[in-house]
Enzyme design. Structure first.
Site, PDB file in Angstrom:
ATOM      1  CG  ASP A  90      -1.878   1.093   1.331  1.00 24.46           C
ATOM      2  OD1 ASP A  90      -1.754   2.051   0.554  1.00 24.46           O
ATOM      3  OD2 ASP A  90      -2.785   1.019   2.183  1.00 24.46           O
ATOM      4  CB  CYS A 140     -17.301   9.171  -6.502  1.00 23.08           C
ATOM      5  SG  CYS A 140     -18.735  10.152  -6.051  1.00 23.08           S
ATOM      6  CG  ASP A 186      -2.677   3.398  -2.626  1.00 23.21           C
ATOM      7  OD1 ASP A 186      -3.707   2.710  -2.567  1.00 23.21           O
ATOM      8  OD2 ASP A 186      -2.146   3.933  -1.634  1.00 23.21           O
ATOM      9  CD  GLU A 187      -5.227  -1.164  -0.535  1.00 26.90           C
ATOM     10  OE1 GLU A 187      -5.707  -2.208  -0.117  1.00 26.90           O
ATOM     11  OE2 GLU A 187      -5.792  -0.063  -0.463  1.00 26.90           O
TER      12      GLU A 187
HETATM   13  N1  DCP Z   1      -8.594   7.855  -1.746  1.00 19.82           N
HETATM   14  C1  DCP Z   1      -9.685   8.637  -2.039  1.00 19.82           C
HETATM   15  N2  DCP Z   1     -10.737   8.676  -1.174  1.00 19.82           N
HETATM   16  C2  DCP Z   1     -10.735   7.965  -0.036  1.00 19.82           C
HETATM   17  C3  DCP Z   1      -9.631   7.165   0.274  1.00 19.82           C
HETATM   18  C4  DCP Z   1      -8.561   7.139  -0.604  1.00 19.82           C
HETATM   19  O1  DCP Z   1      -9.697   9.280  -3.083  1.00 19.82           O
HETATM   20  N3  DCP Z   1     -11.775   8.033   0.776  1.00 19.82           N
HETATM   21  C5  DCP Z   1      -7.457   7.889  -2.688  1.00 19.82           C
HETATM   22  C6  DCP Z   1      -6.417   8.897  -2.230  1.00 19.82           C
HETATM   23  C7  DCP Z   1      -5.323   8.078  -1.641  1.00 19.82           C
HETATM   24  C8  DCP Z   1      -5.431   6.784  -2.405  1.00 19.82           C
HETATM   25  O2  DCP Z   1      -6.815   6.635  -2.721  1.00 19.82           O
HETATM   26  O3  DCP Z   1      -4.052   8.688  -1.792  1.00 19.82           O
HETATM   27  C9  DCP Z   1      -4.968   5.599  -1.622  1.00 19.82           C
HETATM   28  O4  DCP Z   1      -5.752   5.444  -0.430  1.00 19.82           O
HETATM   29  P1  DCP Z   1      -5.114   4.995   0.945  1.00 19.82           P
HETATM   30  O5  DCP Z   1      -6.179   4.667   1.916  1.00 19.82           O
HETATM   31  O6  DCP Z   1      -4.076   3.967   0.674  1.00 19.82           O
HETATM   32  O7  DCP Z   1      -4.508   6.307   1.506  1.00 19.82           O
HETATM   33  P2  DCP Z   1      -3.115   6.933   1.252  1.00 19.82           P
HETATM   34  O8  DCP Z   1      -2.301   6.137   0.306  1.00 19.82           O
HETATM   35  O9  DCP Z   1      -3.330   8.355   0.868  1.00 19.82           O
HETATM   36  O10 DCP Z   1      -2.493   6.902   2.699  1.00 19.82           O
HETATM   37  P3  DCP Z   1      -1.921   5.655   3.519  1.00 19.82           P
HETATM   38  O11 DCP Z   1      -2.068   4.438   2.664  1.00 19.82           O
HETATM   39  O12 DCP Z   1      -0.510   6.019   3.794  1.00 19.82           O
HETATM   40  O13 DCP Z   1      -2.771   5.604   4.760  1.00 19.82           O
HETATM   41 MG    MG Z   2      -2.060   4.072   0.517  1.00 21.07          MG
END
Ligand code: DCP
Ligand code: MG
Length: 644
Positions: free
Chosen positions: A104, A572, A195-196
């Site tokens: 992730d 969305c 990202d995952e």
């Molecule tokens: N994302 C989004 N809306 C959300 C959750 C996530 O648009 N409600 C998008 C933005 C994030 C990406 O997906 O950058 C990846 O989600 P993650 O939950 O992995 O969050 P991040 O990578 O930003 O942070 P981390 O994984 O370090 O907690």
């Molecule tokens: Mg992430």
């Protein structure tokens, strides 16, 4: 939620979607954040909706408690026997031979923005807008700022917060770089979002004679070298556990859970249920308040009561969580049933424009089909009229086709039959594919790009748990043998669950039906136009390459449709942000937020109708009632909506 025993600190019990912890928020002053959010939201429709949802959940909890209290010893021992047998069966299915890695990226969108603009480094940053942020970097999270939070609340929590708008082209570019690396470790990796991903590294470890820890370090280093971005990794015997593990040492860290029964059971024994994918805020609350279940190990102690209160599918899931079980096999790619492409545009009745659009769509569809070696025989034209009426017209072709010319010949016939028409959306869908599994046209043939969407890999499986989420619908709908009144009520309450919300006991109906109820004058038809059908049409479609993904995002963001839904089970429709299916909580939050937004706008409209002059309306709002104590969330939208 209102002041009760909390006296003058009512925010203490105000646990909105925005206050749930995420990685990097451990040291946050939760009460301070709760108080700010409470005061910004109080009196708004959002607040009222939260209260309404809480009341429904409380009612469910009360019903379940009553039913629990009525269980006889005989019933308990009957269900205990069922639970014991099921635990044995589940235990027998345990597979400790695979090594799964979940990766992730850290603060992904924010990290990409910082990489491209190093002056942002070290500063609190949110990606998104004043109405919604998609993510925040770790500096901002210290203030309680998090994904799916309205930007104006985030700004109040962190006044120095810098906002950067989203740029999906950038994120997709970096995502592709990471996927090039993943494929070297597992060519069949499962990407669940930009990202995952899940990688089965069993072969990689054994072929190279190295341990999973070494692979994890090497993978993280390679990702950093190739992209300049950091990521976090979890390694475990199955996907459910690997996902939990990747969150443990976030950001830029890793956690390895050995393939050992005792290690798994020790790990699971103290794991809070909420950490598990599929267990969201509502399930957590119900399991805790009705049965006193806090950790995964607690689940196993309550197997009998779980079987007594919930359907077998739910209980099977809970027990598998309690045993630390999860998916271990790479899901087979499900054969595609249809492929489609559609465009939204300003309503027009100009036939030359309509035929040009049709030609563009036919070309994209044809390219997508050729990329996947698909030949189809049933072509469907979808049109949305200027008045939001949706029409579909299908034809069976004499031969299997995939060239642009062939598609266009048949599509033009379908369109001509609808003329004259003023349309705002046009789409083509091809189905009924040539089915020769041994030919080069094999639709099962995998391509890297086919992993771009979750649905293409195994549309009904929840990747995070390996659990077939389509059963969730089934489990409530097929329950016909319940005699206890309370239980029937509870189950019928949740029978409208959609598997989109994977929180097992949480219900979309807490918020979703309200979208349909909202009326927007001229736009009302769009709300009432059979959202379920729309959704089905959309979810049956699978995008097959990145450029198409962008098209879809543009369609999503420019769409006039006001009721949000998940385009391609991913994007969305209202704002274009991506929230993968496995982000159960975020998805619910996100739709809730749009609901609040819509309700607030509606409220503002009716308010402004009663006050014809904008300025005086604002002044009156400011002066009225108890509003001196806080800035109501609604006033933000009055200021924001310039069109009013
Ligand atoms: N994302 C989004 N809306 C959300 C959750 C996530 O648009 N409600 C998008 C933005 C994030 C990406 O997906 O950058 C990846 O989600 P993650 O939950 O992995 O969050 P991040 O990578 O930003 O942070 P981390 O994984 O370090 O907690
Ligand atoms: Mg992430």
């Amino acid at each position: 939620m209102e002041a009760t025993s909390d006296g003058d600190r009512p925010w203490q019990s105000y646990h909105t979607v925005y206050t749930n912890a995420k990685a990097g928020m451990e040291g946050v002053d939760k009460e301070k954040v709760q108080k700010i959010i409470y005061e910004l939201s109080k009196g708004s429709k959002y607040f009222e909706n939260e209260k309404r949802k809480e009341a429904i959940i409380k009612q469910k909890i009360d019903n379940l408690r009553t039913h629990h209290a009525k269980l006889t010893e005989k019933e308990i021992s009957h269900f205990q026997m069922i639970a014991d047998n099921r635990i044995l069966e589940l235990e027998a299915s345990r597979d400790l031979s695979k090594i799964w890695l979940h990766i992730d990226m850290d603060a992904f969108y924010a990290a990409v923005e910082t990489l491209e603009n190093p002056s942002l480094k070290g500063k609190p940053l949110a990606v998104g807008s004043m109405s919604m942020i998609c993510t925040a970097n770790y500096e901002a999270r210290k203030y309680g700022v998090r994904a799916a939070m309205p930007g104006f609340i985030a700004q109040k929590l962190c006044p120095d917060l810098i906002f950067v708008p989203t740029n999906f082209e950038k994120y997709t570019y970096y995502s592709e770089l990471t996927r090039n690396v993943f494929s070297k470790y597992d060519p069949d990796f499962i990407a669940t979002s930009l990202d995952e991903a899940y990688l089965n590294i069993t072969d990689s470890c054994s072929q190279r004679g190295i341990g999973c820890e070494e692979v994890a370090v090497e993978l993280r280093n390679t990702i950093f070298q190739e992209t300049g971005l950091t990521c976090s990794v979890g390694v475990a015997p199955n996907r459910m556990l690997a996902k939990v593990c990747s969150d443990i040492n976030k950001p830029n860290g890793q956690f390895i859970l050995p393939n050992d029964y005792n290690a798994v059971m020790t790990f699971i024994s103290s794991l809070p249920i909420r950490k598990v994918g599929g267990i969201g805020k509502v399930t957590e609350q119900i399991l805790r308040d009705v049965l006193g279940i806090n950790t995964c190990a607690d689940i196993l102690q309550k197997g009998a009561v779980l079987y007594a209160l919930f359907h077998q599918c739910s209980t099977d899931f809970f027990l598998s969580v309690g045993l630390g079980l999860g998916g271990t096999d790479t899901p087979q790619q499900k054969m595609r049933k249809s492929i489609s492409n559609e465009r939204t545009f300003s309503a027009t009745n100009d036939e030359s424009i309509l035929f040009q659009k049709l030609a563009d769509i036919a070309e994209t569809l044809s390219k997508d089909m050729q990329k996947e070696c698909l030949l189809g025989r049933t072509l469907t034209l979808k049109l949305k009229t200027a008045s939001f009426e949706v029409r579909t017209r299908a034809t069976s072709l004499q031969k299997f086709v995939n060239s642009k010319e062939d598609v266009l010949i048949y599509a033009s016939k379908l369109l001509r039959a609808e003329l004259p028409i003023s349309a705002r959306l046009m789409g083509l869908r091809m189905s009924h594919f040539h089915d020769d599994k041994h030919s080069p046209l094999d639709p099962m043939q995998k391509t890297l790009t086919s992993f771009l969407t979750i649905g293409d890999v195994a549309p009904i499986a929840d990747k995070s748990t390996g659990f077939d989420t389509s059963d969730i619908q089934l489990m409530y709908n097929t329950k016909s043998d319940i005699s206890v009144d309370d239980k029937s009520t509870f189950l019928s309450d949740v029978s409208s669950f959609s598997y989109e919300s994977c929180d097992f006991l949480e219900t979309n109906q807490l918020s979703v039906p309200d979208y349909v109820a909202v009326s927007y004058g001229n736009e009302a038809e769009s709300l009432n136009e059979c959202p379920k059908t729309q959704n089905k049409f959309e979810s049956a479609e699978k995008i097959s390459d990145v450029s198409n993904l962008f098209d879809r995002k543009r369609v999503a963001s420019s769409s006039q449709i006001l009721e949000p839904y998940w385009v391609d089970d991913y994007i969305c429709s209202a704002c274009g942000i991506e929230v993968p299916a496995s982000f159960t909580e975020e998805r619910r939050e996100h739709l809730d937020y749009h609901l609040a937004d819509m309700l607030q706008k509606e409220e503002c409209r009716s308010l402004l109708q009663s006050f014809p002059h904008k300025e005086s309306a604002r002044k009156k709002r400011k002066l009225s009632g108890n509003q001196g104590k806080y800035i109501p969330i609604d006033s933000f939208f009055v200021k924001e909506d310039k069109s009013l």
